[in-house]
Write an enzyme that holds these catalytic residues in place. Structure first.
Site, PDB file in Angstrom:
ATOM      1  N   HIS A 166       1.616   4.493  -2.867  1.00 53.41           N
ATOM      2  CA  HIS A 166       1.601   5.838  -2.671  1.00 53.41           C
ATOM      3  C   HIS A 166       2.949   6.525  -3.263  1.00 53.41           C
ATOM      4  CE1 HIS A 166      -1.869   6.585  -0.264  1.00 53.41           C
ATOM      5  NE2 HIS A 166      -1.521   5.932   0.867  1.00 53.41           N
ATOM      6  N   HIS A 207       0.794  -1.236  -0.133  1.00 58.63           N
ATOM      7  CA  HIS A 207       0.073   0.125   0.030  1.00 58.63           C
ATOM      8  C   HIS A 207       0.759   1.368   0.218  1.00 58.63           C
ATOM      9  CE1 HIS A 207      -3.373   2.299   1.689  1.00 58.63           C
ATOM     10  NE2 HIS A 207      -2.322   3.045   1.974  1.00 58.63           N
ATOM     11  N   GLU A 208       1.933   1.369   0.919  1.00 53.44           N
ATOM     12  CA  GLU A 208       2.752   2.525   1.031  1.00 53.44           C
ATOM     13  C   GLU A 208       3.485   2.828  -0.408  1.00 53.44           C
ATOM     14  OE1 GLU A 208       2.231   4.765   3.104  1.00 53.44           O
ATOM     15  OE2 GLU A 208       1.291   3.428   4.371  1.00 53.44           O
TER      16      GLU A 208
END
Ligand SMILES: *[C@@H]1O[C@H](CO)[C@@H](O)[C@H](O)[C@H]1NC(C)=O
Ligand SMILES: *[C@@H]1O[C@H](CO)[C@@H](O)[C@H](O)[C@H]1NC(C)=O
Ligand SMILES: *[C@@H]1O[C@H](CO)[C@@H](O)[C@H](O)[C@H]1NC(C)=O
Ligand SMILES: [Ca+2]
Ligand SMILES: [Ca+2]
Ligand SMILES: [Zn+2]
Length: 288
Positions: free
Chosen positions: A190, A186-187
């Site tokens: 980003h 998920h990170e």
């Protein structure tokens, strides 16, 4: 803020303001998708995508001691985590060249508020490479509600560029719902330019069809107000919280806040966006 909206992409006419993304569970930091220029659109139309090369990946383990509960990770822990990252991005054609593990044991940093001096000191000291190098910092972050945070491609801060991830979210790390290493996935989403799937300009109006949301057309809008603390950690398969808009809630998306068992996909639109963001912001050194 004035917005232009097309079926293909959303253009924010103002400058992006956010510099850091924090993934706590309640208050998602809102940020506008960055403007994409016409040449970028042209490139997209002609299907000339710049597939990112293998992304150099450096893992930093920052622990308070050599004990697991103080954030220490072994070679094997890191290996399993990196494998999850590779497997999750492989269907998107994004690969990683994992070149280095680096351990740093200190009690000097307490890691409370993201962006405070601790983080700046840590990243300034440990960061390696340039804007194409992914620095992952695994830290014993005490705040129970946060999984990690990352810089966005258009808000690169030199040595502050990178992703900070809570140590206990690695596979087998013991976190209650980020238990399979997907917090890192998920990170990194980003870091490659993706927003949360529930991104909206007006929190009071999450199903507004004119809201450009995450700038990705194939991630259906949904009303995250329905996603209470208790509901996190399950897959909500049948939720359709914006019923008048096409598509069910993207509960299997890495960029939604779902538990690791549920997070299994990036959409095609997200993959295209990651390529575009790479080409626009990370592939070449910014002009001095
Ligand atoms: C959460 O977001 C709302 C709306 O943007 C804001 O009013 C509120 O102060 C935020 N709460 C915290 C704890 O940051
Ligand atoms: C991985 O990175 C190393 C160090 O920069 C480099 O020598 C090597 O060629 C890279 N491998 C790939 C497949 O890009
Ligand atoms: C965790 O982070 C939130 C938001 O930044 C903050 O309000 C809260 O006090 C923090 N909790 C701890 C235990 O530090
Ligand atoms: Ca969307
Ligand atoms: Ca819907
Ligand atoms: Zn996030």
């Amino acid at each position: 803020m004035q917005l232009a909206h097309t079926l293909l992409l959303s253009f924010a006419l103002s400058s992006p303001v956010s510099t850091m993304f924090t993934c706590g569970n309640e208050n998602a930091t809102l940020f506008p998708p960055p403007p994409i220029d016409r040449s970028q659109l042209e490139m997209r139309r002609r299907q000339i995508y710049l597939l990112p090369p293998p992304i150099e990946l450096i893992v930093h383990v920052v622990a308070r001691s050599k004990r697991r509960q103080d954030g220490y990770l072994s070679d094997e822990d890191i290996h399993r985590q990196v494998q999850v990252i590779k497997d999750s991005f492989a269907p998107a054609g994004i690969t990683f060249n994992h070149t280095k593990n680096h351990w740093f044991v200190t009690k000097a940093w307490s890691f409370e508020t993201p962006g405070s001096q601790d983080w700046v000191d840590m990243q300034s000291l440990l960061h390696e490479g340039d804007q194409r190098t992914l620095n992952l910092y695994f830290v014993p972050w005490k705040n129970a509600t946060k999984g990690g945070f990352c810089t966005l491609p258009w808000s690169m801060g030199g040595p502050l560029d990178g992703c900070v991830i809570k140590s206990n979210t690695v596979p087998g790390g013991g976190h209650s719902y980020w238990s399979q290493g997907k917090a890192a996935v998920h990170e990194i989403g980003h870091w490659l330019g993706l927003a949360h799937t529930f991104e909206v300009r007006d929190p009071e109006n999450p199903c507004d069809p004119t809201d450009p949301d995450d700038g990705v057309i194939d991630t259906p809008k949904f009303d995250y107000h329905h996603y209470t603390q208790e509901m996190k950690g399950t897959c909500h398969l049948d939720l359709n919280t914006c019923p008048h808009l096409e598509g069910k809630d993207p509960v299997h998306n890495y960029m939604s806040y779902v538990s690791d068992e549920c997070a299994t996909e990036f959409t095609r639109g997200q993959v295209v966006r990651m390529y575009e963001m790479w080409a626009k912001y990370r592939a070449i050194l910014p002009e001095k």
